[in-house]
Design a protein around this motif. Structure first.
Motif, PDB file in Angstrom:
ATOM      1  N   SER A  30       0.832  -1.214   0.000  1.00 10.95           N
ATOM      2  CA  SER A  30       0.000   0.000   0.000  1.00 10.95           C
ATOM      3  C   SER A  30       0.858   1.253   0.000  1.00 10.95           C
ATOM      4  CB  SER A  30      -0.907   0.015   1.240  1.00 10.95           C
ATOM      5  OG  SER A  30      -1.772  -1.086   1.268  1.00 10.95           O
ATOM      6  N   ARG A  75       0.154   5.795   0.247  1.00 12.95           N
ATOM      7  CA  ARG A  75      -0.816   6.860   0.444  1.00 12.95           C
ATOM      8  C   ARG A  75      -0.239   8.162  -0.062  1.00 12.95           C
ATOM      9  NH1 ARG A  75      -2.701  10.076   5.787  1.00 12.95           N
ATOM     10  NH2 ARG A  75      -4.948  10.236   5.402  1.00 12.95           N
ATOM     11  N   GLN A 108      -5.519   6.658  -1.057  1.00 14.63           N
ATOM     12  CA  GLN A 108      -5.047   5.448  -0.417  1.00 14.63           C
ATOM     13  C   GLN A 108      -5.039   4.346  -1.461  1.00 14.63           C
ATOM     14  OE1 GLN A 108      -3.932   4.891   2.807  1.00 14.63           O
ATOM     15  NE2 GLN A 108      -3.403   2.853   2.041  1.00 14.63           N
TER      16      GLN A 108
END
Length: 127
Positions: A17, A19, A82
């Protein structure tokens, strides 16, 4: 004019991930939508996600639906992207975008119609 400053992103392995943040300043009262585009090497800049400032409706490219989330902090005039379950094909320079007045930002909005751009951040997803 609206100025956009991006932060975040970087290098991550597939499945990970990242952001991104984008802070707006200047004539922020006129903003109608903020969002994100990306440009991979040798490809055209393409729509990723957008958020309509009045009402908060969000739009996503089919390729990122269910994985990316575009949100905002009204008090900070900041939007966030995100990005989860990242894939190598998500590798690109990501640009924050804003438009104002009666202009919209939806999946079919051409980059030429965008009023203001952030500086861009390189996001790399390794396999």
């Amino acid at each position: 004019q609206v100025q956009l400053v991006e932060s975040g992103g970087g290098l991550v392995q597939a499945g990970g991930s990242l952001r991104l943040s984008c802070a707006a300043s200047g004539r922020i009262f006129s903003i109608s939508a903020m969002g994100w585009y990306r440009q991979a090497p040798g490809k055209e800049r393409e729509f990723v996600a957008a958020l309509r400032w009045s009402g908060g409706t969000t739009y996503y490219a089919d390729s990122v639906k269910g994985r990316f989330t575009n949100s905002r902090d009204n008090a900070k005039m900041t939007v966030y992207l995100q990005m989860n379950s990242l894939k190598p094909e998500d590798t690109a320079v990501y640009y924050c975008a804003a438009t104002w007045g009666n202009n919209l930002m939806v999946p079919t909005t051409s980059p030429s119609q965008i009023k203001s751009w952030g500086q861009g951040t390189q996001d790399t997803v390794s396999s």
